[in-house]
Design a protein around this motif. Structure first.
Motif, mmCIF file in Angstrom:
data_model
loop_
_atom_site.group_PDB
_atom_site.id
_atom_site.type_symbol
_atom_site.label_atom_id
_atom_site.label_comp_id
_atom_site.label_asym_id
_atom_site.label_seq_id
_atom_site.Cartn_x
_atom_site.Cartn_y
_atom_site.Cartn_z
ATOM 1 N N ALA A 93 2.084 -18.014 -10.937
ATOM 2 C CA ALA A 93 0.768 -17.775 -11.533
ATOM 3 C C ALA A 93 -0.344 -17.996 -10.500
ATOM 4 O O ALA A 93 -1.319 -17.229 -10.445
ATOM 5 C CB ALA A 93 0.558 -18.685 -12.745
ATOM 6 N N ARG A 94 -0.182 -19.008 -9.681
ATOM 7 C CA ARG A 94 -1.166 -19.304 -8.638
ATOM 8 C C ARG A 94 -1.277 -18.143 -7.648
ATOM 9 O O ARG A 94 -2.377 -17.705 -7.287
ATOM 10 C CB ARG A 94 -0.772 -20.595 -7.904
ATOM 11 C CG ARG A 94 -1.607 -20.908 -6.657
ATOM 12 C CD ARG A 94 -3.090 -21.008 -6.947
ATOM 13 N NE ARG A 94 -3.384 -22.100 -7.856
ATOM 14 C CZ ARG A 94 -4.539 -22.236 -8.502
ATOM 15 N NH1 ARG A 94 -5.500 -21.332 -8.344
ATOM 16 N NH2 ARG A 94 -4.731 -23.254 -9.311
ATOM 17 N N ILE A 95 -0.128 -17.609 -7.231
ATOM 18 C CA ILE A 95 -0.134 -16.482 -6.288
ATOM 19 C C ILE A 95 -0.737 -15.239 -6.937
ATOM 20 O O ILE A 95 -1.513 -14.509 -6.313
ATOM 21 C CB ILE A 95 1.308 -16.187 -5.799
ATOM 22 C CG1 ILE A 95 1.805 -17.357 -4.946
ATOM 23 C CG2 ILE A 95 1.362 -14.889 -5.000
ATOM 24 C CD1 ILE A 95 3.271 -17.269 -4.574
ATOM 25 N N LEU A 96 -0.394 -14.997 -8.208
ATOM 26 C CA LEU A 96 -0.937 -13.830 -8.909
ATOM 27 C C LEU A 96 -2.455 -13.902 -9.004
ATOM 28 O O LEU A 96 -3.146 -12.893 -8.828
ATOM 29 C CB LEU A 96 -0.321 -13.724 -10.310
ATOM 30 C CG LEU A 96 1.137 -13.256 -10.359
ATOM 31 C CD1 LEU A 96 1.707 -13.451 -11.750
ATOM 32 C CD2 LEU A 96 1.248 -11.790 -9.937
ATOM 33 N N VAL A 97 -2.983 -15.087 -9.255
ATOM 34 C CA VAL A 97 -4.439 -15.264 -9.348
ATOM 35 C C VAL A 97 -5.090 -15.136 -7.971
ATOM 36 O O VAL A 97 -6.078 -14.419 -7.795
ATOM 37 C CB VAL A 97 -4.782 -16.627 -9.982
ATOM 38 C CG1 VAL A 97 -6.269 -16.941 -9.821
ATOM 39 C CG2 VAL A 97 -4.400 -16.635 -11.455
ATOM 40 N N ASP A 98 -4.512 -15.818 -6.986
ATOM 41 C CA ASP A 98 -5.131 -15.883 -5.662
ATOM 42 C C ASP A 98 -4.974 -14.601 -4.847
ATOM 43 O O ASP A 98 -5.877 -14.201 -4.107
ATOM 44 C CB ASP A 98 -4.532 -17.042 -4.855
ATOM 45 C CG ASP A 98 -4.932 -18.399 -5.420
ATOM 46 O OD1 ASP A 98 -5.840 -18.434 -6.279
ATOM 47 O OD2 ASP A 98 -4.319 -19.413 -5.024
ATOM 48 N N GLU A 99 -3.814 -13.935 -4.988
ATOM 49 C CA GLU A 99 -3.518 -12.792 -4.107
ATOM 50 C C GLU A 99 -3.536 -11.433 -4.799
ATOM 51 O O GLU A 99 -3.678 -10.405 -4.147
ATOM 52 C CB GLU A 99 -2.157 -13.002 -3.429
ATOM 53 C CG GLU A 99 -2.116 -14.247 -2.540
ATOM 54 C CD GLU A 99 -0.771 -14.415 -1.851
ATOM 55 O OE1 GLU A 99 -0.045 -13.415 -1.722
ATOM 56 O OE2 GLU A 99 -0.457 -15.561 -1.458
ATOM 57 N N PHE A 100 -3.371 -11.429 -6.121
ATOM 58 C CA PHE A 100 -3.274 -10.140 -6.813
ATOM 59 C C PHE A 100 -4.312 -9.972 -7.929
ATOM 60 O O PHE A 100 -4.171 -9.087 -8.773
ATOM 61 C CB PHE A 100 -1.868 -9.958 -7.399
ATOM 62 C CG PHE A 100 -0.773 -9.923 -6.356
ATOM 63 C CD1 PHE A 100 -0.612 -8.816 -5.534
ATOM 64 C CD2 PHE A 100 0.084 -11.010 -6.189
ATOM 65 C CE1 PHE A 100 0.394 -8.774 -4.576
ATOM 66 C CE2 PHE A 100 1.093 -10.988 -5.233
ATOM 67 C CZ PHE A 100 1.246 -9.867 -4.418
ATOM 68 N N GLY A 101 -5.328 -10.819 -7.910
ATOM 69 C CA GLY A 101 -6.389 -10.680 -8.900
ATOM 70 C C GLY A 101 -5.925 -10.852 -10.332
ATOM 71 O O GLY A 101 -6.523 -10.322 -11.271
ATOM 72 N N GLY A 102 -4.835 -11.601 -10.514
ATOM 73 C CA GLY A 102 -4.325 -11.841 -11.856
ATOM 74 C C GLY A 102 -3.500 -10.696 -12.418
ATOM 75 O O GLY A 102 -3.033 -10.765 -13.565
ATOM 76 N N GLU A 103 -3.319 -9.638 -11.629
ATOM 77 C CA GLU A 103 -2.560 -8.468 -12.081
ATOM 78 C C GLU A 103 -1.117 -8.527 -11.582
ATOM 79 O O GLU A 103 -0.820 -9.142 -10.564
ATOM 80 C CB GLU A 103 -3.217 -7.177 -11.576
ATOM 81 C CG GLU A 103 -4.628 -6.951 -12.085
ATOM 82 C CD GLU A 103 -4.678 -6.747 -13.592
ATOM 83 O OE1 GLU A 103 -3.796 -6.056 -14.130
ATOM 84 O OE2 GLU A 103 -5.604 -7.305 -14.230
ATOM 85 N N ILE A 104 -0.214 -7.867 -12.317
ATOM 86 C CA ILE A 104 1.190 -7.802 -11.894
ATOM 87 C C ILE A 104 1.357 -6.625 -10.939
ATOM 88 O O ILE A 104 1.054 -5.476 -11.308
ATOM 89 C CB ILE A 104 2.121 -7.601 -13.117
ATOM 90 C CG1 ILE A 104 1.917 -8.705 -14.137
ATOM 91 C CG2 ILE A 104 3.581 -7.546 -12.669
ATOM 92 C CD1 ILE A 104 2.206 -10.090 -13.632
ATOM 93 N N PRO A 105 1.817 -6.868 -9.712
ATOM 94 C CA PRO A 105 2.000 -5.754 -8.769
ATOM 95 C C PRO A 105 3.080 -4.786 -9.248
ATOM 96 O O PRO A 105 4.019 -5.179 -9.932
ATOM 97 C CB PRO A 105 2.417 -6.459 -7.472
ATOM 98 C CG PRO A 105 2.924 -7.799 -7.884
ATOM 99 C CD PRO A 105 2.188 -8.168 -9.123
ATOM 100 N N HIS A 106 2.941 -3.522 -8.862
ATOM 101 C CA HIS A 106 3.882 -2.486 -9.291
ATOM 102 C C HIS A 106 4.978 -2.240 -8.259
ATOM 103 O O HIS A 106 5.783 -1.332 -8.437
ATOM 104 C CB HIS A 106 3.137 -1.164 -9.535
ATOM 105 C CG HIS A 106 2.256 -1.185 -10.745
ATOM 106 N ND1 HIS A 106 2.038 -0.086 -11.544
ATOM 107 C CD2 HIS A 106 1.532 -2.188 -11.311
ATOM 108 C CE1 HIS A 106 1.219 -0.395 -12.532
ATOM 109 N NE2 HIS A 106 0.891 -1.661 -12.409
#
Length: 223
Positions: A93-106
């Motif tokens: 969750a931390r990486i998704l927030v910090d690196e992907f803007g809270g979005e799930i990469p495709h």
């Protein structure tokens, strides 16, 4: 298995279940990612019981961070390896927030950078959330592919690549679910239920399991 038989194999599975779905409960791509990560070495039924209350509160990586590791553990403590899984879910969750803007990469490669997310989990998310023609080879698919002769391989990756190459185009999107459900409910590990399998005649498994004897059958045999 020859090409015409492979096509017929999938055609029959599709006929009996035209629109298969994952048995994991989820709200959006993020909760699907969490559910799949939690399902490692656990049953879908057990994961669903634990996540119903969780996903009523938490549907984004930011909300997961706000819940915290200890809060998450209280929700998932009935699931095996919950301590490690809680740590991974919070780290992801931390990486998704910090690196992907809270979005799930495709992209599979980006998904696999998340703690607790391997190739199998990434493939499930890509297939179920985004409709990608990926096949996540779990124990059920590995068994079905080898036992039937559909796509024999020594390891999950080998089976996955064979399935991706051999699965006819009309069936690629749902192949993952058809094979999992077939392995879960018919082509079971200990005793495959060959007597009511829709693809038994196409299957390379020789010691086909006969139908269990009912009381009426046993009585008839006695006479």
């Amino acid at each position: 298995m020859k090409k015409p038989d492979i096509f017929e194999f999938y055609r029959r599975l599709a006929e009996s279940n035209p629109a298969p779905e994952t048995e994991l409960e989820f709200v959006n791509p993020y909760t699907l990612l969490v559910a799949v990560a939690l399902s490692a070495q656990a049953t879908d039924v057990g994961v669903n019981k634990a996540t119903r209350a969780l996903f009523a509160k938490v549907t984004t990586p930011r909300q997961m961070l706000d819940l915290g590791e200890e809060g998450l553990k209280q929700h998932i403590k009935t699931i095996g390896l919950f301590n490690t899984k809680a740590k991974n879910v919070i780290a992801a969750a931390r990486i998704l927030v910090d690196e992907f803007g809270g979005e799930i990469p495709h992209e599979r490669e980006k998904l696999e950078t998340l703690p607790g997310v391997g190739r199998k989990t990434a493939n499930v998310v890509l297939n179920v959330a985004f409709g990608e023609p990926t096949i996540a080879v779990d124990t059920h698919i590995f068994r079905v592919s080898n036992r039937t002769g559909l796509a024999p391989g020594k390891n999950p990756l080998e089976v996955e690549l064979k399935l991706e190459k051999s699965t006819p185009e009309p069936f690629v999107t749902h192949a993952h679910h058809w094979l999992i459900l077939h392995g879960r409910y018919i082509c079971k590990a200990r005793t495959p239920e060959c007597w009511h399998c829709p693809v038994a005649d196409l299957c390379a498994y020789k010691p086909k399991t006969p139908a269990p004897k009912t009381k009426s059958n046993a009585a008839a045999a006695a006479h």
